[in-house]
Scaffold this motif. Structure first.
Motif, mmCIF file in Angstrom:
data_model
loop_
_atom_site.group_PDB
_atom_site.id
_atom_site.type_symbol
_atom_site.label_atom_id
_atom_site.label_comp_id
_atom_site.label_asym_id
_atom_site.label_seq_id
_atom_site.Cartn_x
_atom_site.Cartn_y
_atom_site.Cartn_z
ATOM 1 N N THR A 160 0.804 -1.231 0.000
ATOM 2 C CA THR A 160 0.000 0.000 0.000
ATOM 3 C C THR A 160 0.832 1.274 0.000
ATOM 4 O OG1 THR A 160 -0.141 -0.062 2.428
ATOM 5 C CG2 THR A 160 -1.910 -1.156 1.174
ATOM 6 N N HIS A 161 2.131 1.157 0.282
ATOM 7 C CA HIS A 161 2.978 2.337 0.371
ATOM 8 C C HIS A 161 4.216 2.164 -0.503
ATOM 9 C CE1 HIS A 161 0.499 2.905 3.916
ATOM 10 N NE2 HIS A 161 1.024 4.094 4.124
ATOM 11 N N ASP A 162 4.682 3.263 -1.036
ATOM 12 C CA ASP A 162 5.938 3.272 -1.767
ATOM 13 C C ASP A 162 7.081 2.976 -0.791
ATOM 14 O OD1 ASP A 162 8.478 4.771 -2.892
ATOM 15 O OD2 ASP A 162 7.114 4.495 -4.599
ATOM 16 N N VAL A 163 8.097 2.250 -1.268
ATOM 17 C CA VAL A 163 9.214 1.903 -0.391
ATOM 18 C C VAL A 163 9.987 3.148 0.049
ATOM 19 C CG1 VAL A 163 9.454 -0.423 -1.315
ATOM 20 C CG2 VAL A 163 10.733 1.467 -2.372
ATOM 21 N N ARG A 164 9.760 4.282 -0.606
ATOM 22 C CA ARG A 164 10.423 5.529 -0.205
ATOM 23 C C ARG A 164 9.536 6.379 0.699
ATOM 24 N NH1 ARG A 164 11.378 7.111 -6.331
ATOM 25 N NH2 ARG A 164 9.259 6.258 -6.262
ATOM 26 N N SER A 165 8.362 5.901 1.036
ATOM 27 C CA SER A 165 7.449 6.661 1.890
ATOM 28 C C SER A 165 8.004 6.736 3.303
ATOM 29 C CB SER A 165 6.074 6.006 1.911
ATOM 30 O OG SER A 165 6.139 4.764 2.588
ATOM 31 N N PRO A 166 7.653 7.791 4.065
ATOM 32 C CA PRO A 166 8.135 7.910 5.446
ATOM 33 C C PRO A 166 7.752 6.715 6.306
ATOM 34 C CG PRO A 166 7.178 9.976 4.709
ATOM 35 C CD PRO A 166 6.875 8.955 3.649
ATOM 36 N N GLU A 167 6.544 6.179 6.101
ATOM 37 C CA GLU A 167 6.094 5.045 6.910
ATOM 38 C C GLU A 167 6.965 3.808 6.666
ATOM 39 O OE1 GLU A 167 2.640 7.755 6.069
ATOM 40 O OE2 GLU A 167 4.211 6.792 4.874
ATOM 41 N N TYR A 168 7.202 3.521 5.386
ATOM 42 C CA TYR A 168 7.989 2.332 5.040
ATOM 43 C C TYR A 168 9.439 2.497 5.497
ATOM 44 C CZ TYR A 168 9.464 -1.756 2.370
ATOM 45 O OH TYR A 168 9.954 -2.987 2.014
ATOM 46 N N LEU A 169 9.996 3.675 5.292
ATOM 47 C CA LEU A 169 11.387 3.907 5.676
ATOM 48 C C LEU A 169 11.562 3.859 7.192
ATOM 49 C CD1 LEU A 169 12.339 6.751 3.182
ATOM 50 C CD2 LEU A 169 13.235 4.414 3.201
ATOM 51 N N THR A 170 10.614 4.396 7.937
ATOM 52 C CA THR A 170 10.707 4.366 9.398
ATOM 53 C C THR A 170 10.634 2.944 9.924
ATOM 54 O OG1 THR A 170 9.713 6.572 9.575
ATOM 55 C CG2 THR A 170 9.666 5.184 11.547
ATOM 56 N N LEU A 171 9.736 2.149 9.356
ATOM 57 C CA LEU A 171 9.634 0.758 9.770
ATOM 58 C C LEU A 171 10.916 0.000 9.436
ATOM 59 C CD1 LEU A 171 8.060 -1.612 10.916
ATOM 60 C CD2 LEU A 171 6.978 -1.905 8.667
ATOM 61 N N SER A 172 11.462 0.223 8.243
ATOM 62 C CA SER A 172 12.710 -0.445 7.846
ATOM 63 C C SER A 172 13.853 -0.042 8.766
ATOM 64 C CB SER A 172 13.046 -0.096 6.397
ATOM 65 O OG SER A 172 12.075 -0.620 5.515
ATOM 66 N N LYS A 173 13.902 1.231 9.154
ATOM 67 C CA LYS A 173 14.937 1.687 10.079
ATOM 68 C C LYS A 173 14.797 0.998 11.427
ATOM 69 C CE LYS A 173 14.544 5.309 12.600
ATOM 70 N NZ LYS A 173 14.401 6.667 13.169
ATOM 71 N N SER A 174 13.567 0.872 11.907
ATOM 72 C CA SER A 174 13.332 0.234 13.206
ATOM 73 C C SER A 174 13.751 -1.230 13.183
ATOM 74 C CB SER A 174 11.858 0.362 13.590
ATOM 75 O OG SER A 174 11.493 1.712 13.739
ATOM 76 N N ILE A 175 13.421 -1.944 12.106
ATOM 77 C CA ILE A 175 13.819 -3.345 11.985
ATOM 78 C C ILE A 175 15.342 -3.470 11.989
ATOM 79 C CG2 ILE A 175 13.839 -5.345 10.441
ATOM 80 C CD1 ILE A 175 11.002 -4.516 9.566
ATOM 81 N N ALA A 176 15.991 -2.630 11.199
ATOM 82 C CA ALA A 176 17.450 -2.683 11.115
ATOM 83 C C ALA A 176 18.101 -2.385 12.466
ATOM 84 C CB ALA A 176 17.943 -1.692 10.055
ATOM 85 N N ASN A 177 17.586 -1.397 13.183
ATOM 86 C CA ASN A 177 18.187 -1.018 14.459
ATOM 87 C C ASN A 177 17.920 -2.044 15.553
ATOM 88 O OD1 ASN A 177 19.370 1.267 13.432
ATOM 89 N ND2 ASN A 177 17.647 2.601 13.944
ATOM 90 N N LEU A 178 16.747 -2.700 15.506
ATOM 91 C CA LEU A 178 16.499 -3.778 16.453
ATOM 92 C C LEU A 178 17.415 -4.962 16.183
ATOM 93 C CD1 LEU A 178 12.597 -3.712 16.708
ATOM 94 C CD2 LEU A 178 14.242 -3.135 18.515
ATOM 95 N N MET A 179 17.695 -5.239 14.923
ATOM 96 C CA MET A 179 18.622 -6.325 14.608
ATOM 97 C C MET A 179 20.034 -5.986 15.083
ATOM 98 S SD MET A 179 17.327 -7.810 10.935
ATOM 99 C CE MET A 179 18.424 -9.221 11.078
ATOM 100 N N ARG A 180 20.419 -4.702 14.988
ATOM 101 C CA ARG A 180 21.713 -4.301 15.531
ATOM 102 C C ARG A 180 21.756 -4.469 17.047
ATOM 103 N NH1 ARG A 180 20.905 -0.035 11.726
ATOM 104 N NH2 ARG A 180 22.366 -0.218 9.985
ATOM 105 N N LEU A 181 20.632 -4.166 17.691
ATOM 106 C CA LEU A 181 20.545 -4.239 19.144
ATOM 107 C C LEU A 181 20.584 -5.693 19.635
ATOM 108 C CD1 LEU A 181 20.026 -2.695 21.854
ATOM 109 C CD2 LEU A 181 17.584 -2.970 21.368
ATOM 110 N N TRP A 182 19.863 -6.572 18.947
ATOM 111 C CA TRP A 182 19.688 -7.944 19.429
ATOM 112 C C TRP A 182 20.567 -8.967 18.720
ATOM 113 C CZ3 TRP A 182 13.743 -7.178 18.667
ATOM 114 C CH2 TRP A 182 13.221 -6.484 19.773
ATOM 115 N N GLY A 183 21.128 -8.616 17.561
ATOM 116 C CA GLY A 183 21.739 -9.618 16.707
ATOM 117 C C GLY A 183 23.180 -9.942 17.022
ATOM 118 N N GLU A 184 23.618 -11.080 16.494
ATOM 119 C CA GLU A 184 25.004 -11.523 16.547
ATOM 120 C C GLU A 184 25.496 -11.652 15.118
ATOM 121 O OE1 GLU A 184 25.276 -15.137 18.779
ATOM 122 O OE2 GLU A 184 23.931 -14.413 20.348
ATOM 123 N N ALA A 185 26.631 -11.047 14.837
ATOM 124 C CA ALA A 185 27.172 -11.065 13.470
ATOM 125 C C ALA A 185 27.689 -12.445 13.114
ATOM 126 C CB ALA A 185 28.271 -10.024 13.340
#
Length: 225
Positions: free
Chosen positions: A200-225
């Motif tokens: 429903t949203h363009d991948v460049r929309s603020p909603e999509y980008l904010t969600l993608s940022k949150s996912i990426a930052n949670l993976m940095r917080l919880w993840g193991e390389a």
């Protein structure tokens, strides 16, 4: 999390797997079990060291690793070597828990998630249900050939006796890059939300980008390389 993934193998892959499995050499399954599990493991394990075995192992591994829902759910860091097992003639694998670590040296991994990929149609054998005890519930799985069941390696589980026919499955284990199960579930929910939002949203929309940022930052917080 207990999850059934349908159609991990398509009809062509399943036909190839069935053909290859029919030519394999089988050995006592107790050889691949830990000290405690060895006493309740009464099945056979395929020798995958042959050319045919390697072809089957590689085909199954590629299909499992490529499945998008498995990737989103498990966040795999490493996979164990695959096993192919056959249970028949009253064989069973009694109640047990998987070893917390498998392999040695650089191949050593922590078992966060276990999976069973069914290669036999459920109507071709009697019994053989995968029974998983988790968080006060008991799950029973006897799925269509080509389906995969994913469940926590921390759970007690067993394979009920096969009273007729043959039950052939592929089993393996995953070390997740997200060690905490609750964190994996949150990320899985967010990945599903991102997939829905992308319709429903363009991948460049603020909603999509904010969600993608949150996912990426949670993976940095919880993840193991």
């Amino acid at each position: 999390m207990f999850l059934t993934l349908s159609g991990v193998l398509d009809a062509g892959q399943l036909a190839t797997a069935t053909e290859l499995a029919a030519t394999l050499r089988w050995i006592d399954g107790a050889a691949t079990a830990g000290p405690a599990a060895r006493t309740v493991k009464h099945n056979e394990q395929a020798d995958l060291s042959s050319r045919t075995g390697a072809k089957l192992r590689d085909m199954l591994g590629e299909a499992i690793r490529a499945h998008p829902v498995l990737a989103a759910t498990a966040q795999p860091r490493r996979f164990s070597p695959l096993l192919v097992s056959r249970t028949q003639d009253g064989g069973t694998y009694g109640l047990h828990v998987d070893n917390p670590f498998m392999g040695t040296g650089e191949a050593r991994l922590r078992t966060d998630l276990s999976f069973t990929l069914f290669l036999s149609e459920p109507g071709s054998y009697e019994g053989g249900e995968l029974e998983i005890h988790h968080a006060g519930n008991t799950h029973h799985a006897k799925t269509a050939a080509g389906d995969l069941v994913l469940y926590p390696s921390t759970s007690l589980h067993q394979v009920c006796p096969v009273t007729s026919g043959q039950r052939i499955v592929c089993v393996g284990w995953i070390e997740s890059s997200i060690r905490d199960a609750a964190a994996r579930e949150i990320l899985f929910d967010l990945e599903n939300l991102r997939a829905t939002l992308g319709q429903t949203h363009d991948v460049r929309s603020p909603e999509y980008l904010t969600l993608s940022k949150s996912i990426a930052n949670l993976m940095r917080l919880w993840g193991e390389a």
